[in-house]
Motif scaffolding. Structure first.
Motif, PDB file in Angstrom:
ATOM      1  N   THR A 139      15.429   2.010  -1.815  1.00 14.70           N
ATOM      2  CA  THR A 139      14.384   2.849  -1.227  1.00 14.70           C
ATOM      3  C   THR A 139      13.524   3.524  -2.279  1.00 14.70           C
ATOM      4  N   ARG A 185      14.713   0.947   3.493  1.00 16.75           N
ATOM      5  CA  ARG A 185      13.445   0.920   2.737  1.00 16.75           C
ATOM      6  C   ARG A 185      12.262   0.625   3.658  1.00 16.75           C
ATOM      7  N   ASP A 186      12.422  -0.353   4.537  1.00 21.17           N
ATOM      8  CA  ASP A 186      11.321  -0.728   5.415  1.00 21.17           C
ATOM      9  C   ASP A 186      11.038   0.355   6.453  1.00 21.17           C
ATOM     10  N   PRO A 212       3.823   1.922  -3.110  1.00 20.13           N
ATOM     11  CA  PRO A 212       3.071   1.937  -1.849  1.00 20.13           C
ATOM     12  C   PRO A 212       1.971   2.976  -1.864  1.00 20.13           C
ATOM     13  N   ILE A 238       0.251   6.114  -0.504  1.00 23.19           N
ATOM     14  CA  ILE A 238       0.760   7.321   0.147  1.00 23.19           C
ATOM     15  C   ILE A 238      -0.417   8.189   0.580  1.00 23.19           C
ATOM     16  N   ASP A 297       3.586   5.025   6.658  1.00 22.87           N
ATOM     17  CA  ASP A 297       2.337   4.437   7.147  1.00 22.87           C
ATOM     18  C   ASP A 297       1.920   5.044   8.483  1.00 22.87           C
ATOM     19  N   ARG A 349       9.042   3.046   4.652  1.00 20.81           N
ATOM     20  CA  ARG A 349       7.636   2.647   4.493  1.00 20.81           C
ATOM     21  C   ARG A 349       6.878   2.738   5.817  1.00 20.81           C
TER      22      ARG A 349
END
Length: 602
Positions: free
Chosen positions: A195, A125-126, A294, A296, A133, A129
């Motif tokens: 995720t 998941r991290d 998050p 996007i 980013d 992300r």
């Protein structure tokens, strides 16, 4: 609380979505085979190809310096096998092809603990992300259905990638043909729920009779410039095109609506889609807050920065009772597979409340805002179906139980978890390649296996593997080629009395005639007196040489099979039965990493 009523499609539905793609110079270097065909050694090779390879998402692990301490994943190829496409079987199904009650209730050493899965996939998941980013991954601005082509020597396959509406097997819209086990579902559920994404498509086949959808697919692939073109190490070229025109998307779904699809590859992932769907609906019905979505950004000019991520020790808890329920999903009633040659002119209207239909495809009129949070109020509303944000927040709200003085049947809320990423291929236009999956029995010497078989089979001895394989190809089913240290032996013409006594009477004659059925119900338990579990049986996809090498290395016996016939698989599925686990390997399988799906922007 019980699991609420779920939205159900009233036909085969493929919804457009905003695909998330890698923005790198060579997209082939960030792709991988499907997760269950990747060994630990393969992970190293994929990461050598590119540090941002998708394998970091689908099979995350500790840094290489700590990889030796990683527990093996029993649901895919293990590094200790060191043979292409070999992995350990997960669970032993019962006689009716489903996991036994004891296996579903009692933990086994092969099943990773939930805490380990949660921590592992928090890292995925991290990483996801961080790549979003940094611009490593970028979403397309406009929802689309994607034409996907795989081509190479003697291979051409085209199909559509989109959000397929999740149907219960009893609806006979999407037909499973193979048994599933709770362990692999738990593994993939941990990944998807952590995720909030579908990272690789399942593979569906349908009889399209070269209809409107197939003709449009061929027209797009022949006349338009692709979004992506990637040449992978297996010699295949992969290309993607986006279909964003609303009229074309509507025409595709009008053609698909009354057809049936067969799950060619991805039974465990499809079962996971449905477990996650029930889990998310239960969560939203209990008015728990949704996870933060998050920010996007839109797709920029291609670039390939490298981003790293550290796992966090938190992730959702896996709902094992729901997993067990999905693994025990009853088969459908016997019936004939009917795939109409003519499609309706338009999708069917919404059905009565007792049988809620799938939402129709929303119109794609403009691109999404370029740089902000994706808020639910900005998404197209499905006529007649409330969204998750419409759920009442307290007592006395219209439509709630308290306002009416008694229980009320709420309309099902439609969310991104009511769909799953899928590749849909017309098997009449692009017939699939069905290959065999072989077995290896470590610790069962070839001489012992052959001696025991002589009491129930005719045994033919050969000097080398090539001769044995040639004889296997010509032999009538059921037939098996045993190989290992010291020779090659072909089993044919089983004793009819022993065979009939071993095969389950509650299965059809067609099911009982399959070589994988005979192996699982007669050869393994009756002839060799063993269980079909992860300690006893290993699986090797396609490669006969790899299976024999593994048998020799483990002091065991390789059992080589011919592939099942496609017609037999279709007939078994149409009759409401499922073939034994690991009976089929359809190909070519979709390449992982060409396009991803995220719930937050779907």
């Amino acid at each position: 609380m019980g699991i609420p009523e779920l939205p159900m499609p009233d036909g085969l539905v493929l919804r457009p979505f905003r695909g998330v793609r890698f923005a790198v110079e060579d997209p082939a270097r960030v792709t991988s085979p499907p997760y269950d065909l990747i060994s630990d050694a393969d992970v190293d090779a994929l990461l050598d190809s590119h540090p941002n390879n998708v394998v970091r998402l689908i099979l995350p692990r500790s840094p290489r310096s700590d990889s030796s301490a990683q527990p093996p994943n029993p649901y895919r190829q293990q590094e200790s096998d060191r043979t292409p496409h070999a992995h350990t079987a997960a669970h032993r199904p019962s006689a009716d092809g489903e996991p036994t009650t004891a296996q579903q209730q009692a933990p086994t050493p092969a099943t990773p603990p939930d805490a380990g899965l949660a921590t592992r996939y928090a890292g995925a998941r991290d990483t996801l992300r961080a790549w979003l980013d940094a611009g490593v991954l970028v979403p397309d601005e406009v929802p689309a259905l994607y034409v996907y082509e795989q081509s190479g020597p003697n291979i051409l396959q085209r199909g559509l990638i989109g959000d397929v509406g999740l149907a219960d097997p009893g609806q006979r819209i999407i037909l499973p043909h193979e048994d599933v086990m709770p362990g692999p579902i738990a593994d993939r559920l941990a990944l998807m729920s952590t995720t909030k994404a579908n990272l690789e498509p399942i593979f569906l086949l349908y009889n399209g009779d070269n209809g409107a959808a197939t003709r449009l697919v061929d027209m797009v692939a022949s006349t338009r410039l692709p979004l992506v073109s990637a040449h992978t190490e297996d010699g295949l070229t992969h290309r993607l095109w986006a279909i964003t025109d609303t009229s074309e998307i509507d025409a595709i779904n009008a053609d698909l609506h009354d057809r049936q699809a067969l799950i060619a590859d991805g039974h465990h992932r499809y079962a996971t889609y449905r477990v996650l769907q029930r889990q998310e609906h239960a969560t939203h019905r209990s008015h728990q807050p949704e996870p933060a979505i998050p920010t996007i950004a839109p797709r920029p000019e291609p670039s390939a920065p490298t981003a790293s991520a550290q796992p966090e020790p938190s992730a959702p808890t896996i709902a094992h009772p729901v997993i067990a329920a999905e693994a025990q999903q009853p088969t459908t009633a016997p019936g004939q597979l009917h795939i109409p040659s003519e499609a309706p002119l338009s999708p069917s209207p919404v059905g009565p409340a007792a049988q809620p239909s799938h939402p129709v495809i929303p119109s794609v009129t403009q691109s999404s805002p370029s740089a902000k949070h994706i808020d639910e109020e900005e998404k197209p509303r499905t006529p007649g179906v409330p969204r998750a944000s419409d759920a009442p927040d307290g007592p006395g709200e219209p439509g709630s139980e308290r306002s009416s003085g008694g229980p009320a049947t709420p309309e099902p809320l439609v969310g991104p978890w009511d769909f799953g990423l899928a590749l849909l291929v017309d098997s009449t236009a692009y017939p699939p390649n069905l290959q065999a999956i072989h077995r290896v029995i470590p610790g069962l010497p070839l001489s012992e296996a052959t001696a025991k078989a002589r009491g129930a089979w005719q045994v033919h001895d050969f000097d080398d593997l090539a001769q044995g394989l040639a004889a296997l190809k010509e032999a009538a089913e059921p037939a098996f080629l045993l190989a290992g240290e010291g020779g090659v032996h072909l089993l044919t013409n089983p004793d009819p009395v022993q065979l009939a006594r071993a095969m389950p009477p509650d299965h059809s004659d067609r099911w009982n005639s399959l070589n994988t059925s005979v192996l699982s119900e007669f050869v393994l338990p009756k002839v060799w007196g063993m269980r079909d579990d992860e300690q006893a049986v290993r699986i090797v996809h396609h490669n006969t040489d790899a299976a024999v090498r593994l048998a020799i290395r483990t002091g065991g016996t390789a059992v080589l099979l011919k592939p099942l016939a496609v017609d037999d698989v279709l007939a078994v599925a149409a009759g409401g039965e499922r073939v034994p686990r690991k009976s089929t390997s359809f190909g070519p399988k979709p390449r992982t990493g060409l396009i991803l799906r995220m719930f937050a922007i779907d």
